[in-house]
Every structure is written in C-alpha cells, then in structure tokens.
Motif scaffolding. Sequence first.
Motif, mmCIF file in Angstrom:
data_model
loop_
_atom_site.group_PDB
_atom_site.id
_atom_site.type_symbol
_atom_site.label_atom_id
_atom_site.label_comp_id
_atom_site.label_asym_id
_atom_site.label_seq_id
_atom_site.Cartn_x
_atom_site.Cartn_y
_atom_site.Cartn_z
ATOM 1 N N TRP A 161 0.824 -1.198 0.000
ATOM 2 C CA TRP A 161 0.000 0.000 0.000
ATOM 3 C C TRP A 161 0.865 1.257 0.000
ATOM 4 O O TRP A 161 0.551 2.239 -0.688
ATOM 5 N N ILE A 162 1.955 1.255 0.744
ATOM 6 C CA ILE A 162 2.843 2.427 0.744
ATOM 7 C C ILE A 162 3.510 2.593 -0.618
ATOM 8 O O ILE A 162 3.719 3.716 -1.096
ATOM 9 N N LEU A 163 3.809 1.467 -1.273
ATOM 10 C CA LEU A 163 4.470 1.492 -2.585
ATOM 11 C C LEU A 163 3.482 1.287 -3.729
ATOM 12 O O LEU A 163 3.870 0.853 -4.813
ATOM 13 N N HIS A 164 2.223 1.613 -3.514
ATOM 14 C CA HIS A 164 1.195 1.496 -4.549
ATOM 15 C C HIS A 164 1.519 2.466 -5.685
ATOM 16 O O HIS A 164 1.719 3.661 -5.470
ATOM 17 N N SER A 165 1.533 1.953 -6.907
ATOM 18 C CA SER A 165 2.076 2.714 -8.037
ATOM 19 C C SER A 165 1.324 3.994 -8.357
ATOM 20 O O SER A 165 1.924 4.956 -8.850
ATOM 21 N N THR A 166 0.021 4.041 -8.095
ATOM 22 C CA THR A 166 -0.754 5.220 -8.482
ATOM 23 C C THR A 166 -1.041 6.168 -7.316
ATOM 24 O O THR A 166 -1.758 7.155 -7.493
ATOM 25 N N LYS A 167 -0.489 5.907 -6.160
ATOM 26 C CA LYS A 167 -0.807 6.723 -4.987
ATOM 27 C C LYS A 167 -0.276 8.153 -5.136
ATOM 28 O O LYS A 167 0.861 8.386 -5.533
ATOM 29 N N THR A 168 -1.135 9.093 -4.751
ATOM 30 C CA THR A 168 -0.707 10.487 -4.631
ATOM 31 C C THR A 168 -1.056 11.067 -3.267
ATOM 32 O O THR A 168 -0.586 12.153 -2.921
ATOM 33 N N GLN A 169 -1.887 10.354 -2.481
ATOM 34 C CA GLN A 169 -2.260 10.829 -1.147
ATOM 35 C C GLN A 169 -2.398 9.664 -0.166
ATOM 36 O O GLN A 169 -2.683 8.534 -0.565
ATOM 37 N N PHE A 170 -2.217 9.994 1.110
ATOM 38 C CA PHE A 170 -2.454 9.069 2.203
ATOM 39 C C PHE A 170 -3.207 9.808 3.303
ATOM 40 O O PHE A 170 -3.242 11.036 3.324
ATOM 41 N N GLY A 171 -3.795 9.046 4.216
ATOM 42 C CA GLY A 171 -4.349 9.614 5.433
ATOM 43 C C GLY A 171 -3.482 9.191 6.601
ATOM 44 O O GLY A 171 -2.646 8.292 6.472
ATOM 45 N N TYR A 172 -3.711 9.773 7.758
ATOM 46 C CA TYR A 172 -2.785 9.509 8.853
ATOM 47 C C TYR A 172 -3.379 9.874 10.204
ATOM 48 O O TYR A 172 -3.998 10.900 10.367
ATOM 49 N N GLY A 173 -3.194 8.987 11.187
ATOM 50 C CA GLY A 173 -3.591 9.254 12.558
ATOM 51 C C GLY A 173 -2.660 8.534 13.501
ATOM 52 O O GLY A 173 -2.234 7.424 13.209
ATOM 53 N N THR A 174 -2.318 9.139 14.643
ATOM 54 C CA THR A 174 -1.377 8.486 15.538
ATOM 55 C C THR A 174 -1.524 8.905 16.982
ATOM 56 O O THR A 174 -1.990 10.000 17.279
ATOM 57 N N THR A 175 -1.143 7.987 17.857
ATOM 58 C CA THR A 175 -0.938 8.297 19.267
ATOM 59 C C THR A 175 0.541 8.044 19.530
ATOM 60 O O THR A 175 1.316 7.862 18.595
ATOM 61 N N ASN A 176 0.908 7.983 20.784
ATOM 62 C CA ASN A 176 2.297 7.653 21.105
ATOM 63 C C ASN A 176 2.576 6.160 21.069
ATOM 64 O O ASN A 176 3.709 5.746 21.307
ATOM 65 N N MET A 177 1.543 5.362 20.804
ATOM 66 C CA MET A 177 1.756 3.917 20.775
ATOM 67 C C MET A 177 0.964 3.207 19.690
ATOM 68 O O MET A 177 0.915 1.985 19.653
ATOM 69 N N SER A 178 0.347 3.943 18.785
ATOM 70 C CA SER A 178 -0.423 3.312 17.719
ATOM 71 C C SER A 178 -0.479 4.235 16.514
ATOM 72 O O SER A 178 -0.320 5.447 16.635
ATOM 73 N N MET A 179 -0.726 3.629 15.366
ATOM 74 C CA MET A 179 -0.841 4.427 14.149
ATOM 75 C C MET A 179 -1.867 3.832 13.210
ATOM 76 O O MET A 179 -2.016 2.616 13.122
ATOM 77 N N SER A 180 -2.565 4.702 12.523
ATOM 78 C CA SER A 180 -3.479 4.320 11.453
ATOM 79 C C SER A 180 -3.071 5.106 10.210
ATOM 80 O O SER A 180 -3.209 6.325 10.174
ATOM 81 N N LEU A 181 -2.559 4.407 9.216
ATOM 82 C CA LEU A 181 -2.132 5.045 7.968
ATOM 83 C C LEU A 181 -3.162 4.762 6.892
ATOM 84 O O LEU A 181 -3.271 3.643 6.383
ATOM 85 N N GLY A 182 -3.954 5.768 6.553
ATOM 86 C CA GLY A 182 -5.008 5.599 5.564
ATOM 87 C C GLY A 182 -4.453 5.311 4.186
ATOM 88 O O GLY A 182 -3.649 6.087 3.669
ATOM 89 N N THR A 183 -4.894 4.195 3.585
ATOM 90 C CA THR A 183 -4.363 3.787 2.286
ATOM 91 C C THR A 183 -5.439 3.510 1.239
ATOM 92 O O THR A 183 -5.146 3.503 0.047
#
Length: 302
Positions: free
Chosen positions: A168-190
């Motif tokens: 998902w991070i290396l998805h060929s057509t990606k131009t945007q991501f989403g993102y949310g984090t605490t000090n111990m967890s992360m949600s990376l919108g893909t």
Amino acid sequence: MKILRPTIYFTFILTLIFSSNSCKKKDDPDINSRETVIDDYKNIYLATMVTNTGWTGNTANCVAGRASNNTSEMVIKRINYFRKLVGLNYNTTLDTSKYEMYQQAALIMAANSQLSHNPPNNWKCWTQKGLDGAKTSNLSLGSHSTNAITSFINDFGSNNKPCGHRRWILHSTKTQFGYGTTNMSMSLGTIGFAGGNTVIPEFIAYPAKGFMPQALVFARWSFGIPGADFSNATITMTGPLGAIVLTIVSKTDNGYGDNTIVWEPQGINTTSAEDIEYTVTVDGVQKAPQSKYTYAVTLIKI
C-alpha cells in the motif's frame, strides 16, 4: 491488509509538495547513483526519525488529540523516501480532510492495546469514524510515526506474508495518504485516496533495484507489477557465493496495492563493510510486458 505490530501517531496533516524532480524515474542517473542513495538515507531517512510526536490526546478520557505539524511532515517525507527508493513518484501528500477518521482509529487501538480492522463497538473509545478509519488503513501498535512507516515496509510476522502494508505504501498510483497516531499506535489511511497519472517503473522491487542501504533490507523481498499474474512465476537468486536458497511465501493479486510476489531468501549478508550484489530473476510472469525480469540489488553500508 493484515495486522502488524508497529505504532505511530497521527497529526493534523501537512500537505507537502516536493520539487519538480519528484516524478523522475528510478533509472535516471541522479536518482539511481550510489551518492544519491547515500545522501537520501542520511538526509531524509535518518533525518525523519521522530522521538517526540507531540500528541495532545489521551486514552483515559478518549481524547483523540493530534500530533505536531513536524511529525506529520516527517511521516510524509519518510513515505516519499521509500517511494523514491523503488522508483515511484515521491510527491505524495497527506489528506487533511480525513484526519479525524484516522486519528480516531489510532486512538481505539491504543486504548484497547489491540489491533483490529473491524473493532467491535464495545471497545473503549469506539466511534463510527474510528471504525471507518480502521477498515481502510494500515494499523500499527508498538511503534509510532516514522518508525511505524518502516515497520510497514518491513512487514514482519506470520500474518503479513503478502506484504500488504508495504504494497500500500508502494502502490504505483498513490498520490495521497491519510494519517492518525498516538504515542503507541498508528493508522495510515491507504484505501479510498486520490491516485493519479504517476510515473510507474518497469517493476516495483523491494529491496530496490540498484544501490540499497543494507540497514533497510528485511527478511521478505517483493516484486510487483500492476495487473501482472504471478501464479506460475518462479524466483531465482545468486550472490557472491552462488545460488541463494529461498522460499516463495505469497503470489498475490488480492487488492493490496499492486499485484506482487513475495519470497524469503536465506543467508543475505546485511552487515558487510563492503558492497554485496545479489541478482534476482523473476520468470514465468503473465499479463506483463515481459515474462522474465532480471535485476541486481547492491547492498551498501552507510
């Protein structure tokens, strides 16, 4: 998109547009050179280490909060670092309009010390927005911000053999991501983000074709081409001592970014003081411009 154990936290997102060189191909000399790979590792990868996310929320009162602007900037820079390394466009940005959804998802994971793409509504700090974020993101617990990005690229663990987080991070057509984090967890919108007419290399290999920092070589190697069929593909590798024993662990077209084959080679030297070259041949590829691809990966110590 299997569950991984890393973390990062979310911050309200900063839209970064890099220079006009951001869509060059991997085979352009200035991008593929040993000097550039070393400079990028030192000046982008190492420089994007985050020790203090500045997260303003808390799990006790279910406050989602947000991270600092600097953390957001470092996160998208590290994403683009990895994309540049493999020859993809490296001008992706963070979509601020979806910040709350992914911040709520990260909060749920932290509050319950568990990861789930479908958290039940009896979990502490559950919200519908958080559920929506969890369903469309890479999730991490135990690392935060840019460390989580690297953990996604690593994609360790028995549940992650398809390397869905990496893809998902290396998805060929990606131009945007989403993102949310605490000090111990992360949600990376893909999922569900803008794509575009990006520069797509001949293939998307990790570790990358050409010079590759040995510190970023992980147990699983992957090779992807949009729309390709790897069901009958084979992998062979050679190194300084001859043939490399390897195990193919996934041949997928299951929607995690681009279609990809994943294998685990044995005996890869990632601690040498000298450069070490490994040659990879992927044969039997269908629905691609070629049926056979051969490339070299040169591991360098930085």
